[in-house]
Design a protein around this motif. Structure first.
Motif, short mmCIF file in Angstrom:
data_model
loop_
_atom_site.label_atom_id
_atom_site.label_comp_id
_atom_site.label_asym_id
_atom_site.label_seq_id
_atom_site.Cartn_x
_atom_site.Cartn_y
_atom_site.Cartn_z
N PHE A 105 3.90 -2.67 -5.87
CA PHE A 105 2.72 -3.74 -5.91
C PHE A 105 3.07 -5.10 -5.20
O PHE A 105 1.98 -5.66 -4.53
CB PHE A 105 2.68 -4.03 -7.33
CG PHE A 105 1.45 -4.95 -7.79
CD1 PHE A 105 0.03 -4.33 -7.76
CD2 PHE A 105 1.66 -6.01 -7.95
CE1 PHE A 105 -0.92 -5.54 -7.83
CE2 PHE A 105 0.63 -7.21 -8.59
CZ PHE A 105 -0.69 -6.69 -8.05
N LEU A 106 4.16 -5.35 -5.33
CA LEU A 106 4.61 -6.82 -4.71
C LEU A 106 4.47 -6.64 -3.07
O LEU A 106 3.76 -7.70 -2.38
CB LEU A 106 6.09 -7.13 -5.11
CG LEU A 106 6.55 -8.42 -4.56
CD1 LEU A 106 5.72 -9.59 -4.89
CD2 LEU A 106 7.98 -8.89 -4.80
N SER A 126 1.06 -6.64 -2.17
CA SER A 126 0.47 -7.99 -2.12
C SER A 126 1.01 -8.76 -0.91
O SER A 126 -0.06 -9.58 -0.35
CB SER A 126 1.20 -8.82 -3.52
OG SER A 126 0.78 -7.96 -4.74
N ALA A 143 -1.13 -7.98 1.59
CA ALA A 143 -2.99 -8.46 1.53
C ALA A 143 -2.51 -10.10 1.96
O ALA A 143 -3.55 -10.64 2.58
CB ALA A 143 -3.18 -8.54 0.11
N VAL A 144 -1.44 -10.72 1.64
CA VAL A 144 -1.26 -12.16 2.11
C VAL A 144 -1.43 -12.15 3.65
O VAL A 144 -1.85 -13.06 4.20
CB VAL A 144 -0.03 -12.82 1.49
CG1 VAL A 144 0.51 -14.07 2.33
CG2 VAL A 144 -0.21 -12.93 0.18
N SER A 201 6.65 -2.02 -9.71
CA SER A 201 6.66 -3.30 -9.45
C SER A 201 6.58 -3.74 -8.09
O SER A 201 5.92 -4.53 -7.51
CB SER A 201 7.29 -3.91 -10.57
OG SER A 201 8.62 -3.85 -10.15
#
Length: 257
Positions: free
Chosen positions: A88-89, A92, A95-96, A85
């Motif tokens: 994945f964070l 993310s 990606a931001v 997790s």
């Protein structure tokens, strides 16, 4: 092969003059005519500008402290607990960072209106409390720190929060200093979002107030430059206070190479 010292010195001197000349010109014009501080006094006595100065100091200080706090916690969690997790964070967050800021203007504006935060301090502060760049910076820096001190602290019964603030935070001072300057500089000069999220004069920050002040004092360059100098001084002060930590971080990085 050693680099010749004289050409390097001349190049650095030319670059220093090039970068410092705008600051010199700004302060020179703001002190005219006759090397007086009256222009600064006139600017600071104006209610619009003094209120904007307070708003900028308050908003920027809260956002900078928020960026440091959340980046330290999130960076530590991502660095020391590489679960699925968390990976994945972390992806993310990357990606931001790849999304241009201007893409989120309309969704963020609609969210602020929906929450009833338009033209309040909440709109100026809350959306900017967490910095993805700061989380990435702290994660990468904490990964380079030895884990033995943290393991020894756990054996002594220390909790995670005590480990973060008593052991990790002092070791991560260079990264925190770099993040503090970056956060302070970006939010101190932020014009677009405060301009969109507020409408009353009492909530204007310095960049917005300077734009309005320019329209009021279109050809009064000494007062306009004095206002710009007042807006520049806090950024220089923060850099001078934290430069020792940044140089220590750069030196540490060079030694690791």
């Amino acid at each position: 092969m050693r680099t010749p010292l004289l050409p390097t010195f001349l190049l650095l001197a030319a670059l220093a003059i090039l970068f410092l000349f705008p600051f010199f010109w700004m302060f020179y014009v703001s002190l005219s005519p006759g090397w007086t501080l009256n222009n600064f006094k006139d600017v600071l006595e104006q209610k619009m500008f003094s209120r904007a100065f307070f708003n900028s100091v308050f908003v920027t200080a809260v956002i900078t402290l928020g960026n440091l706090f959340f980046a330290l916690l999130a960076g530590y969690g991502l660095a020391r607990y590489p679960t699925v997790s968390n990976r994945f964070l972390f992806i993310s967050i990357l990606a931001v960072l790849a999304v241009p800021t201007h893409v989120v203007i309309i969704p963020l504006f609609l969210l602020v209106r929906k929450l009833g935060w338009y033209d309040t301090y909440w709109a100026l502060i809350v959306p900017f409390l967490v910095s993805p760049l700061g989380i990435l910076l702290l994660r990468q820096y904490i990964l380079s720190l030895p884990v033995e001190l943290e393991e020894a602290a756990r054996l002594d019964g220390a909790g995670e929060l005590r480990i973060i603030f008593s052991i990790v935070a002092p070791l991560a001072k260079p990264a925190l200093a770099a993040l503090a300057i970056q956060s302070f500089w970006v939010n101190w000069n932020n014009f677009l979002f405060p301009f969109l999220f507020t409408s009353s004069e009492n909530l204007r920050v310095l960049p917005v107030a300077l734009a309005m002040y320019q329209s009021y004092q279109a050809i009064d360059w000494p007062h306009l430059f004095a206002a710009s100098a007042v807006a520049t001084i806090p950024v220089l002060a923060v850099f001078l206070v934290l430069q020792k930590q940044i140089i220590a971080g750069l030196t540490a990085g060079a030694l690791k190479q």
